[in-house]
Design an enzyme around this catalytic site. Structure first.
Site, PDB file in Angstrom:
ATOM      1  N   LYS A  38      45.789  51.750  95.728  1.00 31.03           N
ATOM      2  CA  LYS A  38      44.795  50.736  95.374  1.00 31.03           C
ATOM      3  C   LYS A  38      43.896  50.367  96.560  1.00 31.03           C
ATOM      4  CE  LYS A  38      47.404  48.526  91.607  1.00 31.03           C
ATOM      5  NZ  LYS A  38      48.728  49.172  91.743  1.00 31.03           N
ATOM      6  N   PHE A  39      43.191  51.356  97.065  1.00 34.15           N
ATOM      7  CA  PHE A  39      42.258  51.125  98.163  1.00 34.15           C
ATOM      8  C   PHE A  39      41.229  50.079  97.758  1.00 34.15           C
ATOM      9  CE2 PHE A  39      43.800  55.451  98.950  1.00 34.15           C
ATOM     10  CZ  PHE A  39      44.114  55.400 100.299  1.00 34.15           C
TER      11      PHE A  39
END
Length: 355
Positions: free
Chosen positions: A186-187
């Site tokens: 989940k950048f």
């Protein structure tokens, strides 16, 4: 473009008279006035690059056309249907759901195409979330559920240790059992930062994870940054369009903007993390895949706000493609048996959705 489909038939009939079999028709624009239904009567499948509704929605989105004009045109479509008994609505033509095999060549990202092909070949749309406490446990789970999954989702940043040997063993298991690896990182940072997070650090995610995901909160620069690292390695990106937790802010206009960003970056974006893609109000390319978390055999809610939906609800009613199952598998007495049950439930839901 196609309106009634009559001009198309004028082309098809001479071809059939000389022994050619025509099964598909490709046009630039479908005006959604009954042409698709008319062609379906002759066993012809219509493929359009754009529908008139999609063009209108895009023009309104970019403030090139007003909502009043959009409403008038859609009403005109509804009032001027050319096919008796046509079920085409003013807002969206009714389309038959495509199989994974049919969607594979429509994927512009090579990994997305590979995933569609894998699911069709292996007959599974199950992704198991290995959200557990150590790399050793994760690898043991991967070996157990591997025969039943198309994707294994990992969270290596929760581990106290992570080495290149762990990554190598995971890659070997993926090859052994024919599944893809999805690091649920989940950048959510600016482009320059995600370049370092993705390609370096102690995890070196780009070296072993086929799939990653990202929030679009920082803007499209995050896609450019991740693409800079992963594109040459044949990787794929899922954009977080929705989340399954209670009270999520990832919905509405944000979701629509994520959908638009995916359409514009299909060379690297392979799809979405989504919950109810059928309710977005926008069409997305059939080459983009939808993966939905929070799936259990019985619907309900968790103690930390997680909302659970059934495989039939996710694949059939909500229009997703891949079910992501965590606790229902890794907390089971026999994870392999549980994975097999979810695999069967997910595949049955998919086959039912095809009609």
């Amino acid at each position: 473009l196609v309106t009634r489909g009559m001009s198309v038939m004028e082309t098809v009939e001479p071809l059939e008279q000389v022994g050619l079999k025509v099964t598909d028709v490709v046009v630039l624009i479908d005006r959604e006035q009954g042409g698709e239904a008319r062609l379906a009567d002759d066993n012809l499948k219509l493929h359009s690059a754009f529908t008139l509704s999609y063009i209108l929605d895009t023009l309104v989105k970019h403030t090139l056309v007003g909502a009043d004009v959009q409403a008038k045109v859609k009403q005109f479509i509804a009032d001027n249907q050319t096919h008796t008994g046509s079920k085409v609505s003013a807002s969206k033509a009714e389309k038959k759901r495509l199989t994974y095999e049919e969607r594979a060549p429509l994927a512009k990202n090579s990994l997305g195409r590979q995933l569609f092909e894998l699911m069709a070949r292996k007959k599974t749309n199950l992704c198991v979330a290995a959200d557990i406490g150590s790399p050793e446990e994760m690898l043991k789970l991967a070996d157990a559920v591997g025969p039943h999954v198309c994707v294994l989702k990992t969270h290596v940043d929760v581990f106290d240790s992570w080495t290149g040997d762990h990554a190598k063993e995971l890659e070997q298991l993926a090859q052994k059992h024919d599944f893809l690896i999805f690091e649920d990182r989940k950048f959510a940072d600016i482009g320059n930062t995600v370049v370092m997070q993705y390609g370096g650090g102690i995890y070196k995610i780009a070296d072993w994870s086929h799939i990653i995901n990202a929030h679009l909160v920082p803007g499209p620069g995050i896609i450019d940054g991740l693409k800079k690292v992963g594109m040459g390695k044949g990787r794929g990106l899922l954009l977080l369009a929705e989340m399954s937790s209670k009270g999520t802010l990832a919905n509405g206009d944000y979701t629509k903007k994520v959908a638009a960003a995916a359409e514009e970056n299909q060379d690297f974006v392979m799809g979405f993390i989504s919950v109810s893609p059928n309710q977005w109000g926008v069409e997305t390319s059939p080459g983009l895949i939808h993966m939905t978390p929070g799936v259990q055999l019985a619907a309900g809610g968790g103690d930390l706000g997680q909302q659970y939906n059934t495989p039939a609800g996710v694949i059939g009613e909500r229009g997703s493609d891949v079910i992501i199952v965590g606790r229902g598998v890794y907390k089971a007495v026999d994870p392999a048996k549980a994975a097999k049950e979810y695999r069967e439930a997910g595949w049955q839901a998919y086959e039912a959705a095809l009609g």
